[in-house]
Design a protein around this motif. Sequence first.
Motif, short mmCIF file in Angstrom:
data_model
loop_
_atom_site.label_atom_id
_atom_site.label_comp_id
_atom_site.label_asym_id
_atom_site.label_seq_id
_atom_site.Cartn_x
_atom_site.Cartn_y
_atom_site.Cartn_z
N ILE A 71 0.52 -1.21 -0.35
CA ILE A 71 0.02 0.04 -0.27
C ILE A 71 0.71 1.03 -0.15
O ILE A 71 1.52 1.11 1.10
N GLY A 72 0.57 1.95 -1.22
CA GLY A 72 1.37 3.16 -0.84
C GLY A 72 0.92 4.70 -0.13
O GLY A 72 -0.45 4.49 -0.19
N PHE A 73 1.36 5.58 0.13
CA PHE A 73 1.03 7.05 0.65
C PHE A 73 1.18 8.01 -0.34
O PHE A 73 2.54 8.72 -0.14
N CYS A 74 1.08 7.38 -1.63
CA CYS A 74 1.29 8.33 -2.43
C CYS A 74 0.61 9.05 -3.70
O CYS A 74 -0.74 9.19 -4.28
N GLU A 75 1.21 9.39 -5.21
CA GLU A 75 0.12 9.78 -5.58
C GLU A 75 -0.10 9.20 -6.78
O GLU A 75 0.16 8.61 -6.84
N ASN A 76 -1.38 9.91 -7.03
CA ASN A 76 -1.94 8.16 -7.84
C ASN A 76 -1.79 7.70 -9.39
O ASN A 76 -1.66 6.93 -9.50
N THR A 77 -0.85 9.09 -10.11
CA THR A 77 0.32 9.16 -11.53
C THR A 77 0.59 7.85 -10.80
O THR A 77 1.43 7.20 -11.84
N PHE A 78 2.00 7.31 -10.30
CA PHE A 78 3.22 6.92 -9.55
C PHE A 78 2.38 5.31 -9.86
O PHE A 78 2.96 4.40 -9.76
N SER A 79 1.35 5.25 -8.69
CA SER A 79 0.30 4.11 -8.68
C SER A 79 0.08 3.25 -9.11
O SER A 79 0.31 1.88 -9.10
N LYS A 80 -0.13 3.64 -10.97
CA LYS A 80 -0.56 2.97 -11.64
C LYS A 80 0.84 1.98 -12.68
O LYS A 80 0.84 1.90 -14.23
N MET A 81 2.22 3.22 -12.31
CA MET A 81 2.82 2.37 -13.37
C MET A 81 3.83 1.47 -12.92
O MET A 81 4.41 0.56 -13.07
N TYR A 82 3.50 0.58 -10.95
CA TYR A 82 3.83 -0.70 -10.91
C TYR A 82 3.30 -1.35 -11.86
O TYR A 82 1.48 -1.26 -11.70
N ASN A 83 3.18 -2.87 -11.45
CA ASN A 83 2.72 -3.82 -11.85
C ASN A 83 2.40 -5.56 -10.76
O ASN A 83 3.89 -5.91 -10.73
N PRO A 84 1.76 -5.33 -10.19
CA PRO A 84 0.61 -5.40 -10.40
C PRO A 84 0.64 -3.53 -9.38
O PRO A 84 0.92 -2.93 -9.19
N SER A 85 -1.00 -2.52 -10.25
CA SER A 85 -0.83 -1.52 -9.80
C SER A 85 -1.18 -0.65 -8.45
O SER A 85 -2.02 -2.14 -7.23
N LEU A 86 -1.07 -0.48 -7.87
CA LEU A 86 -0.73 -0.33 -5.91
C LEU A 86 -1.74 0.16 -5.56
O LEU A 86 -2.98 1.59 -5.95
N THR A 87 -2.64 -0.44 -4.60
CA THR A 87 -3.59 0.23 -3.55
C THR A 87 -2.70 0.70 -3.09
O THR A 87 -1.57 1.33 -2.71
N THR A 88 -3.58 2.28 -3.16
CA THR A 88 -3.03 4.08 -2.03
C THR A 88 -4.12 4.57 -1.33
O THR A 88 -5.39 4.25 -1.03
N ILE A 89 -3.27 5.42 -0.73
CA ILE A 89 -4.32 6.25 0.58
C ILE A 89 -3.79 7.71 -0.68
O ILE A 89 -2.54 8.11 -0.28
N ASP A 90 -5.16 7.89 -0.93
CA ASP A 90 -4.94 9.76 -1.34
C ASP A 90 -4.64 10.24 -0.23
O ASP A 90 -4.69 10.99 0.62
N PRO A 91 -3.02 11.27 -0.46
CA PRO A 91 -2.17 11.96 -0.23
C PRO A 91 -2.61 13.23 0.38
O PRO A 91 -2.37 14.01 1.42
N ILE A 109 -8.04 4.06 -1.53
CA ILE A 109 -7.94 3.02 -2.85
C ILE A 109 -7.29 2.05 -3.31
O ILE A 109 -6.53 1.50 -3.78
N ILE A 110 -8.42 0.97 -3.52
CA ILE A 110 -8.09 -0.45 -3.27
C ILE A 110 -7.67 -0.67 -5.28
O ILE A 110 -8.43 -0.80 -5.60
N ARG A 111 -6.19 -1.59 -5.77
CA ARG A 111 -5.99 -1.62 -6.98
C ARG A 111 -5.80 -3.50 -6.32
O ARG A 111 -6.08 -3.47 -5.76
N ASP A 112 -4.79 -3.67 -7.33
CA ASP A 112 -4.35 -4.81 -7.62
C ASP A 112 -3.19 -5.27 -6.41
O ASP A 112 -2.87 -6.38 -6.39
N SER A 113 -2.64 -5.00 -5.88
CA SER A 113 -1.20 -4.61 -4.70
C SER A 113 -2.09 -5.07 -3.42
O SER A 113 -1.48 -5.62 -2.74
N THR A 114 -3.11 -5.29 -3.25
CA THR A 114 -3.25 -6.20 -1.65
C THR A 114 -4.76 -6.84 -2.73
O THR A 114 -5.69 -7.24 -3.55
N GLN A 115 -5.24 -8.39 -1.43
CA GLN A 115 -5.91 -9.25 -1.83
C GLN A 115 -7.60 -8.91 -1.10
O GLN A 115 -7.18 -7.31 0.13
N LYS A 116 -8.48 -8.68 -1.70
CA LYS A 116 -9.39 -7.88 -1.78
C LYS A 116 -10.39 -9.55 -0.63
O LYS A 116 -10.39 -10.40 -0.76
#
Length: 99
Positions: free
Chosen positions: A37-57, A92-99
């Motif tokens: 999980i990242g506490f990071c900007e939305n732009t960077f979260s999608k550049m990793y594979n899998p896309s990162l679950t993030t906390i909107d900073p 913002i839940i994406r693919d880097s965490t299990q649902k």
Amino acid sequence: MKEKPDAILAISDLSMSGIMKVVYSKKIKVPADLGVIGFCENTFSKMYNPSLTTIDPMGLEIGEIATERLFQRIHEKNILEPKTINLSSRLIIRDSTQK
């Protein structure tokens, strides 16, 4: 480590890049082996594979509040009392965490 963590929270885009470098080099499967999980900007979260679950900073909101406080200080010409300001953020839940 004896007991491996279930997940890692990266506090910035820079720390996330370091974490993901190690994850890729050690062939750790995200999210099967480790949630990220990242506490990071939305732009960077999608550049990793899998896309990162993030906390909107909430950088914009924090900047607006800081600016308002600064202008208050300038106009009132005195030191403002310390104040705790709580902001609700979004997970913002994406693919880097299990649902």
